[in-house]
Design a protein around this motif. Sequence first.
Motif, PDB file in Angstrom:
ATOM      1  N   TYR A  73       0.825  -1.206   0.000  1.00 40.08           N
ATOM      2  CA  TYR A  73       0.000   0.000   0.000  1.00 40.08           C
ATOM      3  C   TYR A  73       0.861   1.258   0.000  1.00 40.08           C
ATOM      4  N   PHE A  74       1.927   1.270   0.781  1.00 42.15           N
ATOM      5  CA  PHE A  74       2.797   2.439   0.840  1.00 42.15           C
ATOM      6  C   PHE A  74       3.330   2.778  -0.553  1.00 42.15           C
ATOM      7  N   PHE A  75       3.877   1.781  -1.257  1.00 45.28           N
ATOM      8  CA  PHE A  75       4.427   2.056  -2.585  1.00 45.28           C
ATOM      9  C   PHE A  75       3.330   2.385  -3.592  1.00 45.28           C
ATOM     10  N   HIS A  76       2.183   1.751  -3.470  1.00 48.88           N
ATOM     11  CA  HIS A  76       1.048   2.063  -4.329  1.00 48.88           C
ATOM     12  C   HIS A  76       0.637   3.522  -4.157  1.00 48.88           C
ATOM     13  N   GLU A  77       0.549   3.965  -2.913  1.00 49.09           N
ATOM     14  CA  GLU A  77       0.175   5.344  -2.605  1.00 49.09           C
ATOM     15  C   GLU A  77       1.211   6.329  -3.146  1.00 49.09           C
ATOM     16  N   ARG A  78       2.479   6.041  -2.980  1.00 45.72           N
ATOM     17  CA  ARG A  78       3.541   6.936  -3.443  1.00 45.72           C
ATOM     18  C   ARG A  78       3.544   7.039  -4.967  1.00 45.72           C
ATOM     19  N   ILE A  79       3.298   5.925  -5.651  1.00 42.41           N
ATOM     20  CA  ILE A  79       3.249   5.949  -7.118  1.00 42.41           C
ATOM     21  C   ILE A  79       2.064   6.786  -7.581  1.00 42.41           C
ATOM     22  N   TRP A  80       0.895   6.559  -6.995  1.00 41.84           N
ATOM     23  CA  TRP A  80      -0.289   7.334  -7.376  1.00 41.84           C
ATOM     24  C   TRP A  80      -0.115   8.810  -7.047  1.00 41.84           C
ATOM     25  N   ASN A  81       0.665   9.122  -6.047  1.00 41.55           N
ATOM     26  CA  ASN A  81       0.900  10.512  -5.699  1.00 41.55           C
ATOM     27  C   ASN A  81       1.652  11.248  -6.807  1.00 41.55           C
ATOM     28  N   LYS A  82       2.394  10.524  -7.609  1.00 37.63           N
ATOM     29  CA  LYS A  82       3.153  11.134  -8.710  1.00 37.63           C
ATOM     30  C   LYS A  82       2.321  11.246  -9.988  1.00 37.63           C
ATOM     31  N   VAL A  83       1.197  10.544 -10.062  1.00 35.71           N
ATOM     32  CA  VAL A  83       0.345  10.590 -11.248  1.00 35.71           C
ATOM     33  C   VAL A  83      -0.447  11.886 -11.237  1.00 35.71           C
ATOM     34  N   LYS A  84      -0.370  12.631 -12.316  1.00 33.71           N
ATOM     35  CA  LYS A  84      -1.036  13.932 -12.389  1.00 33.71           C
ATOM     36  C   LYS A  84      -2.503  13.806 -12.778  1.00 33.71           C
ATOM     37  N   TRP A  85      -2.906  12.683 -13.317  1.00 30.75           N
ATOM     38  CA  TRP A  85      -4.283  12.479 -13.769  1.00 30.75           C
ATOM     39  C   TRP A  85      -5.267  12.659 -12.610  1.00 30.75           C
ATOM     40  N   GLY A  86      -6.270  13.451 -12.813  1.00 30.08           N
ATOM     41  CA  GLY A  86      -7.334  13.639 -11.825  1.00 30.08           C
ATOM     42  C   GLY A  86      -7.035  14.649 -10.737  1.00 30.08           C
ATOM     43  N   LYS A  87      -5.896  15.290 -10.797  1.00 36.22           N
ATOM     44  CA  LYS A  87      -5.564  16.284  -9.764  1.00 36.22           C
ATOM     45  C   LYS A  87      -6.029  17.646 -10.210  1.00 36.22           C
TER      46      LYS A  87
END
Length: 87
Positions: A73-87
């Motif tokens: 979950y930690f790495f999943h969250e960190r990866i999604w934090n870098k995705v600009k889509w939907g921000k």
Amino acid sequence: MILDQIIIAKKAQSKGLEEVRGSEKPLRSVVKALSWRVIGTLDTLVVSYFLTNKIVLAASIASVDFLTKLVLYFFHERIWNKVKWGK
């Protein structure tokens, strides 16, 4: 929190500015991961006990589940934090 983001976005648009959002800090991701894993581990413990009727086995399954899914979950969250889509 969602309402705050909508208000910030509207203010930025009205001023002709593009909204700039920072990423979450890693500590926030860790705390979110821990809180979610406590809930998930309790669920795993109950289901494992229901299926095995052995509390030691259920606790072992829940412990392994807690550790592996916390890291994932930690790495999943960190990866999604870098995705600009939907921000």
